[in-house]
Design an enzyme around this catalytic site. Structure first.
Site, PDB file in Angstrom:
ATOM      1  N   CYS A  91       0.700  -1.366   0.160  1.00 47.06           N
ATOM      2  CA  CYS A  91      -0.003   0.074   0.007  1.00 47.06           C
ATOM      3  C   CYS A  91       0.696   1.135  -0.003  1.00 47.06           C
ATOM      4  O   CYS A  91       0.711   2.295  -0.830  1.00 47.06           O
ATOM      5  CB  CYS A  91      -0.856   0.022   1.120  1.00 47.06           C
ATOM      6  N   CYS A  92       2.043   1.313   0.886  1.00 42.60           N
ATOM      7  CA  CYS A  92       2.710   2.519   0.992  1.00 42.60           C
ATOM      8  C   CYS A  92       3.522   2.585  -0.181  1.00 42.60           C
ATOM      9  O   CYS A  92       3.807   3.833  -0.841  1.00 42.60           O
ATOM     10  CB  CYS A  92       3.794   2.275   2.054  1.00 42.60           C
ATOM     11  N   CYS A 177      -2.078   7.724   7.328  1.00 41.55           N
ATOM     12  CA  CYS A 177      -3.156   7.455   6.830  1.00 41.55           C
ATOM     13  C   CYS A 177      -4.052   6.802   8.029  1.00 41.55           C
ATOM     14  O   CYS A 177      -3.438   6.083   8.828  1.00 41.55           O
ATOM     15  CB  CYS A 177      -2.775   6.164   6.019  1.00 41.55           C
ATOM     16  N   CYS A 180      -3.847   2.938   9.435  1.00 44.17           N
ATOM     17  CA  CYS A 180      -2.614   2.639   9.866  1.00 44.17           C
ATOM     18  C   CYS A 180      -1.948   3.686  10.969  1.00 44.17           C
ATOM     19  O   CYS A 180      -0.794   3.812  11.196  1.00 44.17           O
ATOM     20  CB  CYS A 180      -1.654   2.573   8.671  1.00 44.17           C
ATOM     21  N   CYS A 202       7.677   4.255   5.790  1.00 43.55           N
ATOM     22  CA  CYS A 202       6.674   3.901   4.763  1.00 43.55           C
ATOM     23  C   CYS A 202       7.446   3.568   3.480  1.00 43.55           C
ATOM     24  O   CYS A 202       6.951   2.808   2.581  1.00 43.55           O
ATOM     25  CB  CYS A 202       5.725   4.938   4.420  1.00 43.55           C
TER      26      CYS A 202
END
Length: 213
Positions: A91-92, A177, A180, A202
């Site tokens: 995702c990062c 985010c 998280c 990240c």
């Protein structure tokens, strides 16, 4: 705190195309405030991961309008909401690392709000470091408040009447985010509320593996 102003002045003088990455956390707002004194039109790169808190988007829009920011919202070409459920690393990489490294190809000096005190992974942070993008292009990464404490940041913000992200008032100490980010799991570690404590970075502040030409 005068060291930060000196770093900024020297690096702006030497820059052809500077920018700042801004998550709209306190450190970034302090560095941005100092930068705008000399270069009010500096590009402000915001990584729109599609997962930010609603408070973050609202604060970004309000401060952008109030300060007249040259705001550039960066977003993945194919966002994947919910990818964090499968892999926070993936995702990062998709929503942060890829869009930022691509955008940084357009600049030669990259200002950040990083501080040594934030994390063990940043303990040896220098004010000025070369940063090699995946393409092999080298830019200068500048962290003017590298040696500042949290107290220094908040004192500067208060003295200069910089309004801060309201999430701090709810106990958050490091804000990324929404899925998280929690309030700190360890009160002595301000970043312990990120990624459930499973990782420290990240990826955007880690030197990437470069390709050969």
């Amino acid at each position: 705190m005068s060291d930060a102003a000196l770093v900024i002045a020297g690096q702006l003088d030497a820059a052809d195309a500077p920018c700042i990455t801004c998550s709209f956390q306190a450190e970034d707002m302090v560095v941005l405030h100092m930068l705008r004194r000399t270069k009010p039109e500096i590009p402000v790169l915001f990584l729109d991961t599609v997962h930010h808190f609603a408070d973050t988007y609202k604060y970004r829009d309000e401060l952008s309008e109030r300060w007249g920011l040259n705001l550039i919202n960066l977003q993945a070409s194919e966002p994947s909401p919910g990818l964090w459920k499968t892999s926070t690393d993936a995702c990062c990489a998709r929503h942060k690392v890829g869009p930022l490294f691509s955008a940084l190809e357009n600049y030669d000096v990259w200002f950040t709000g990083l501080r040594r005190e934030q994390s063990p992974s940043r303990a040896n942070l220098s004010h000025l470091e070369p940063f090699t993008l995946p393409s092999g292009r080298v830019i200068r990464k500048v962290s003017p408040v590298a040696t500042w404490t949290t107290r220094d940041v908040w004192i500067y913000a208060r003295e200069h009447k910089i309004p801060l992200l309201p999430l701090y008032d709810r106990g958050y100490t490091s804000i990324g985010c929404e899925p998280c980010t929690t309030t700190p799991l360890d009160p002595s570690d301000p970043r312990s509320g990120r990624w459930q404590g499973q990782k420290l970075e990240c990826g955007i502040h880690i030197q990437p593996v470069t390709t050969t030409r």
